[in-house]
Write a protein that holds these residues in place. Structure first.
Motif, PDB file in Angstrom:
ATOM      1  N   GLN A   1       0.829  -1.220   0.000  1.00 59.91           N
ATOM      2  CA  GLN A   1       0.000   0.000   0.000  1.00 59.91           C
ATOM      3  C   GLN A   1       0.859   1.264   0.000  1.00 59.91           C
ATOM      4  N   ARG A   2       1.960   1.233   0.735  1.00 58.93           N
ATOM      5  CA  ARG A   2       2.864   2.391   0.761  1.00 58.93           C
ATOM      6  C   ARG A   2       3.380   2.699  -0.643  1.00 58.93           C
ATOM      7  N   ARG A   3       3.796   1.645  -1.337  1.00 57.91           N
ATOM      8  CA  ARG A   3       4.348   1.837  -2.685  1.00 57.91           C
ATOM      9  C   ARG A   3       3.275   2.379  -3.631  1.00 57.91           C
ATOM     10  N   LEU A   4       2.074   1.806  -3.543  1.00 62.21           N
ATOM     11  CA  LEU A   4       0.998   2.237  -4.444  1.00 62.21           C
ATOM     12  C   LEU A   4       0.578   3.674  -4.152  1.00 62.21           C
ATOM     13  N   LEU A   5       0.559   4.015  -2.879  1.00 68.66           N
ATOM     14  CA  LEU A   5       0.146   5.365  -2.484  1.00 68.66           C
ATOM     15  C   LEU A   5       1.177   6.395  -2.977  1.00 68.66           C
ATOM     16  N   ASP A   6       2.452   6.093  -2.793  1.00 69.42           N
ATOM     17  CA  ASP A   6       3.496   7.013  -3.261  1.00 69.42           C
ATOM     18  C   ASP A   6       3.379   7.219  -4.772  1.00 69.42           C
ATOM     19  N   GLN A   7       3.140   6.126  -5.487  1.00 63.92           N
ATOM     20  CA  GLN A   7       3.021   6.229  -6.943  1.00 63.92           C
ATOM     21  C   GLN A   7       1.771   7.026  -7.331  1.00 63.92           C
ATOM     22  N   ALA A   8       0.678   6.775  -6.623  1.00 62.61           N
ATOM     23  CA  ALA A   8      -0.580   7.467  -6.953  1.00 62.61           C
ATOM     24  C   ALA A   8      -0.408   8.975  -6.810  1.00 62.61           C
ATOM     25  N   ILE A   9       0.318   9.390  -5.791  1.00 63.07           N
ATOM     26  CA  ILE A   9       0.515  10.834  -5.578  1.00 63.07           C
ATOM     27  C   ILE A   9       1.295  11.429  -6.752  1.00 63.07           C
ATOM     28  N   ARG A  10       2.232  10.651  -7.285  1.00 60.33           N
ATOM     29  CA  ARG A  10       3.004  11.131  -8.446  1.00 60.33           C
ATOM     30  C   ARG A  10       2.110  11.361  -9.660  1.00 60.33           C
ATOM     31  N   LEU A  11       1.035  10.587  -9.771  1.00 59.03           N
ATOM     32  CA  LEU A  11       0.184  10.663 -10.966  1.00 59.03           C
ATOM     33  C   LEU A  11      -0.828  11.804 -10.900  1.00 59.03           C
ATOM     34  N   LEU A  12      -0.860  12.503  -9.769  1.00 55.03           N
ATOM     35  CA  LEU A  12      -1.872  13.528  -9.524  1.00 55.03           C
ATOM     36  C   LEU A  12      -1.335  14.903  -9.904  1.00 55.03           C
ATOM     37  N   ARG A  13      -2.195  15.736 -10.473  1.00 55.84           N
ATOM     38  CA  ARG A  13      -1.741  17.098 -10.775  1.00 55.84           C
ATOM     39  C   ARG A  13      -1.737  17.923  -9.484  1.00 55.84           C
ATOM     40  N   PRO A  14      -0.888  18.940  -9.403  1.00 57.10           N
ATOM     41  CA  PRO A  14      -0.899  19.805  -8.216  1.00 57.10           C
ATOM     42  C   PRO A  14      -2.316  20.354  -7.999  1.00 57.10           C
ATOM     43  N   GLY A  15      -2.761  20.319  -6.783  1.00 58.49           N
ATOM     44  CA  GLY A  15      -4.119  20.774  -6.461  1.00 58.49           C
ATOM     45  C   GLY A  15      -5.166  19.687  -6.620  1.00 58.49           C
ATOM     46  N   GLY A  16      -4.764  18.562  -7.201  1.00 54.68           N
ATOM     47  CA  GLY A  16      -5.730  17.478  -7.428  1.00 54.68           C
ATOM     48  C   GLY A  16      -6.043  16.710  -6.145  1.00 54.68           C
ATOM     49  N   LEU A  17      -7.165  15.998  -6.163  1.00 51.50           N
ATOM     50  CA  LEU A  17      -7.609  15.250  -4.977  1.00 51.50           C
ATOM     51  C   LEU A  17      -7.324  13.768  -5.141  1.00 51.50           C
ATOM     52  N   ILE A  18      -6.930  13.151  -4.033  1.00 50.38           N
ATOM     53  CA  ILE A  18      -6.783  11.691  -4.032  1.00 50.38           C
ATOM     54  C   ILE A  18      -7.564  11.132  -2.858  1.00 50.38           C
ATOM     55  N   VAL A  19      -8.301  10.062  -3.109  1.00 51.05           N
ATOM     56  CA  VAL A  19      -8.933   9.329  -2.011  1.00 51.05           C
ATOM     57  C   VAL A  19      -8.263   7.968  -1.935  1.00 51.05           C
ATOM     58  N   TYR A  20      -7.754   7.685  -0.757  1.00 45.71           N
ATOM     59  CA  TYR A  20      -7.130   6.385  -0.496  1.00 45.71           C
ATOM     60  C   TYR A  20      -8.115   5.575   0.336  1.00 45.71           C
ATOM     61  N   SER A  21      -8.371   4.335  -0.063  1.00 46.83           N
ATOM     62  CA  SER A  21      -9.291   3.513   0.728  1.00 46.83           C
ATOM     63  C   SER A  21      -8.827   2.070   0.790  1.00 46.83           C
ATOM     64  N   VAL A  22      -9.222   1.412   1.877  1.00 51.06           N
ATOM     65  CA  VAL A  22      -9.009  -0.031   2.041  1.00 51.06           C
ATOM     66  C   VAL A  22     -10.206  -0.604   2.794  1.00 51.06           C
ATOM     67  N   CYS A  23     -10.474  -1.885   2.573  1.00 49.73           N
ATOM     68  CA  CYS A  23     -11.568  -2.526   3.318  1.00 49.73           C
ATOM     69  C   CYS A  23     -10.966  -3.381   4.440  1.00 49.73           C
ATOM     70  N   SER A  24     -10.004  -2.808   5.101  1.00 48.78           N
ATOM     71  CA  SER A  24      -9.343  -3.496   6.211  1.00 48.78           C
ATOM     72  C   SER A  24      -9.662  -2.756   7.498  1.00 48.78           C
ATOM     73  N   LEU A  25      -9.693  -3.501   8.593  1.00 49.11           N
ATOM     74  CA  LEU A  25      -9.894  -2.886   9.911  1.00 49.11           C
ATOM     75  C   LEU A  25      -8.565  -2.613  10.595  1.00 49.11           C
ATOM     76  N   GLU A  26      -7.470  -2.961   9.932  1.00 45.70           N
ATOM     77  CA  GLU A  26      -6.172  -2.894  10.596  1.00 45.70           C
ATOM     78  C   GLU A  26      -5.562  -1.497  10.453  1.00 45.70           C
ATOM     79  N   PRO A  27      -5.162  -0.885  11.558  1.00 42.69           N
ATOM     80  CA  PRO A  27      -4.647   0.493  11.513  1.00 42.69           C
ATOM     81  C   PRO A  27      -3.465   0.658  10.555  1.00 42.69           C
ATOM     82  N   GLU A  28      -2.612  -0.365  10.451  1.00 47.24           N
ATOM     83  CA  GLU A  28      -1.432  -0.235   9.575  1.00 47.24           C
ATOM     84  C   GLU A  28      -1.828  -0.009   8.118  1.00 47.24           C
ATOM     85  N   GLU A  29      -3.005  -0.509   7.743  1.00 40.80           N
ATOM     86  CA  GLU A  29      -3.424  -0.389   6.347  1.00 40.80           C
ATOM     87  C   GLU A  29      -4.250   0.875   6.106  1.00 40.80           C
ATOM     88  N   GLY A  30      -4.682   1.521   7.190  1.00 40.13           N
ATOM     89  CA  GLY A  30      -5.519   2.703   7.071  1.00 40.13           C
ATOM     90  C   GLY A  30      -4.839   3.942   7.610  1.00 40.13           C
TER      91      GLY A  30
END
Ligand SMILES: C[S@@+](CC[C@H](N)C(=O)[O-])C[C@H]1O[C@@H](n2cnc3c(N)ncnc32)[C@H](O)[C@@H]1O
Length: 595
Positions: free
Chosen positions: A500-529
């Protein structure tokens, strides 16, 4: 997010890390063993392939109980699983939940138990005149009065073989899950999937119902079996164990005549070279469970038995003991079917006999194939847990925006984005699952660009908005996928958090400045959220949190955290009818890329 369902089609993520085969989890020591111990007394102690698509529109056909005598047959001797009633059919009420006590006590009358195995290969005629099955009619109502006395003499006995193939497949599926496979994978591809497809709709429904209960109640079932064993069964005896578990699931929790469940289990054991020597044990153990089920169920702590200890500990640490137990208790109840409708939720709720949730989803006590539900063919709705709609809501107005839906298959969120007018690019590494996404979009008459790629290495954009629904342990969807409790372990949390860390870092790179990102997981575990977002803040990543307000999530203040993220729990959205309660456990955070 990680595999979960039901998505549009209830599929799960074969590609998600942590989904690979793993030895069966044994977090409870075997308490007893091979060798019948005798009674010890209770210890105190789709889009295109919907998840529960084929729950029966009628209960499965009745089985002729093995070795049944010719006496009058009671209505509940039919092989219909009790908790799996069709929608709108409230004759039996909801499935039993925690603390609701046993379904029924041991049968009082003599002659209802199994008579023991038939001669080997006993598919042929019985010595005594057997009663035939109740056939394919609506056996919820039971046979006409006269039929209950059994068929005319000479009618070919066939009851015992009815449902045999379904039970055999159920056993093989439980073995597959015990070997570390996900149930949806097993039903999607391969030899077992092909066997499943050859069954008729009612037998498929029976398979899903039996396997679902065997997995959802695995701890109680193991405990019940263990009470009557002197020594543990051999580790490699997976089939024998599964035969016992599948039969015990029916005896303890479903509306299947005990003797039918026992007799079929004995037949299945007899037909398996490794299990055959244990036929007598199967018969004896299951008969004892049938006779003492009331006491067994009363003595059990269902939450503790059916929840892996590592998960209960984690949830207690994260949410407190009371909430942790409430989460676990909600996993014992078969969840509702939630539909995301394109328009007119009230109208669809009225037509389908459902309710409208605050999210706008239509919730049904589902049964039957979802492709038989009104509106399926015309593409008026798709299957999606109400909580799974929230990440798209957090993006706000997406019309005309260039949006990347990362980790998109099977496409519930892609459909929402496309329906709201976004210019969507859906990316997933699983070609197979993207095929399903495309079929789903076709049915819904919605459009998106689709790319097969590993998001960690995908370079496109920049995008105005990004939805990253990352692969995860899916511990928030155990209501829908109880096999996850058996196939996942604590090591998966760390493994998936790293992905998830790797995917999140990459996703931020794909976003234009000022753009919005929503990160979600269907996990109850704090490490993943929340820990993922905390890390971004700590490393001074080029994003800032855009806190969510209760108004944006339909006034559901309890799902908004102090930091302004969303956290839904399976114990949220209570309802007097437990079949209509609950939400999948999602975490979602909204971030803006700094300019
Ligand atoms: C739970 S699913 C997503 C559900 C989907 N967003 C929806 O709403 O229907 C997670 C998905 O992540 C995909 N996935 C896992 N690792 C990936 C990666 N490195 N790149 C792209 N997709 C990946 C899986 O194939 C799976 O389809």
């Amino acid at each position: 997010m990680g595999p979960r369902g039901p998505g549009l089609d209830g599929g799960r993520s074969p590609g998600a890390a942590g989904d690979g085969p793993r030895p069966p989890r044994r977090d409870r020591p075997a308490e007893a063993g091979a060798g019948f111990a005798g009674p010890r007394g209770p210890r105190s102690e789709s889009f295109d392939r919907p998840p529960r698509a084929d729950r029966p529109d009628r209960p499965p056909r009745a089985e002729r109980p093995a070795g049944a005598d010719g006496g009058p047959r009671r209505r509940d001797e039919a092989g219909a699983p009790r908790p799996y009633r069709p929608a709108g059919d409230d004759r039996r009420g909801p499935p039993r939940g925690e603390g609701q006590g046993p379904a029924r006590g041991p049968r009082a009358e003599a002659g209802q138990g199994p008579r023991g195995p038939r001669p080997e290969g006993g598919r042929g005629p019985r010595p005594e005149g057997g009663r035939g099955p109740q056939g394919r009619g609506d056996d919820r109502r039971g046979p006409p009065r006269d039929d209950r006395r059994g068929p005319p003499r000479g009618r070919p006995p066939q009851g015992r073989t009815l449902g045999l193939e379904a039970r055999k497949l159920a056993v093989d599926l439980v073995v597959g899950v015990r070997k570390g496979r996900l149930l949806d994978q097993l039903l999607d591809e391969g030899f077992l999937a092909r066997r499943y497809q050859t069954l008729d709709a009612r037998d498929r429904a029976l398979v899903r119902a039996v396997v679902g209960v065997a997995l959802r109640r695995h701890g109680q079932i193991e405990d019940a079996i263990g009470r009557y064993l002197q020594r543990p069964l051999p580790d490699k005896a997976l089939t024998l164990k599964a035969i016992l578990e599948v039969a015990a699931a029916q005896i303890l929790f479903m509306d299947v005549a005990d003797h039918a469940a026992v007799a079929i289990a004995v037949d299945l054991a007899g037909a398996d070279p490794d299990a055959a020597p244990y036929k007598g044990l199967v018969n004896a153990v299951l008969r004892r469970i049938g006779a003492e089920k009331g006491d067994i169920l009363r003595a059990q702590d269902a939450v503790a038995l059916d929840t892996p200890a590592w998960l209960l500990e984690r949830w207690t640490a994260a949410y407190g003991a009371e909430t942790a137990r409430a989460i676990a208790a909600s996993h014992l109840v078969e969840p509702s079917l939630d539909l995301t409708v394109k328009s007119d939720p009230e109208g669809w709720a009225a037509r389908l006999g459902g309710i409208v949730l605050p999210t706008g989803s239509v919730r049904l006590v589902s049964s039957g194939s979802i492709d038989k539900i009104e509106g399926y063919d015309e593409g008026a709705w798709w299957v999606q847990d109400a909580a799974a709609t929230i990440p798209v809501h957090l993006l706000g107005d997406v019309a005309g925006r260039k949006v990347a839906d990362l980790c998109a298959a099977p496409g519930g969120k892609t459909a929402m984005l496309a329906h709201r007018g976004a210019d969507v690019t859906a990316v997933d590494q699983s070609e197979h699952r993207l095929g399903r996404l495309q079929r789903n979009l076709f049915r819904l008459d919605l459009k998106a660009s689709v790319e097969v790629a590993d998001v960690a290495e995908w370079l496109r954009g920049p995008f105005d908005m990004i939805l990253l629904d990352a692969p995860c342990t899916a511990t928030g969807t155990l209501r829908r996928h109880p096999d996850g409790a058996l196939s996942k372990g604590p090591e998966d949390v760390a493994k998936l958090a790293a992905l998830q860390r790797r995917l999140l870092d990459q996703a931020i790179r794909l976003l234009r400045p000022g753009g919005l990102i929503v990160y979600s997981v269907c996990s109850l575990e704090p490490e993943e959220g929340p820990d993922q977002i905390r890390r971004l803040m700590l490393i001074d990543a080029p994003v800032e949190r855009v806190p969510v307000t209760a108004d944006e999530v339909f006034g559901l203040a309890e799902i908004v955290t102090e930091e302004g993220d969303v956290r839904t729990l399976p114990s949220h959205l209570p309802n007097a009818d437990p079949r209509l309660a609950g939400l999948d456990g999602f975490f979602a955070a909204r971030l803006r890329k700094k300019i």
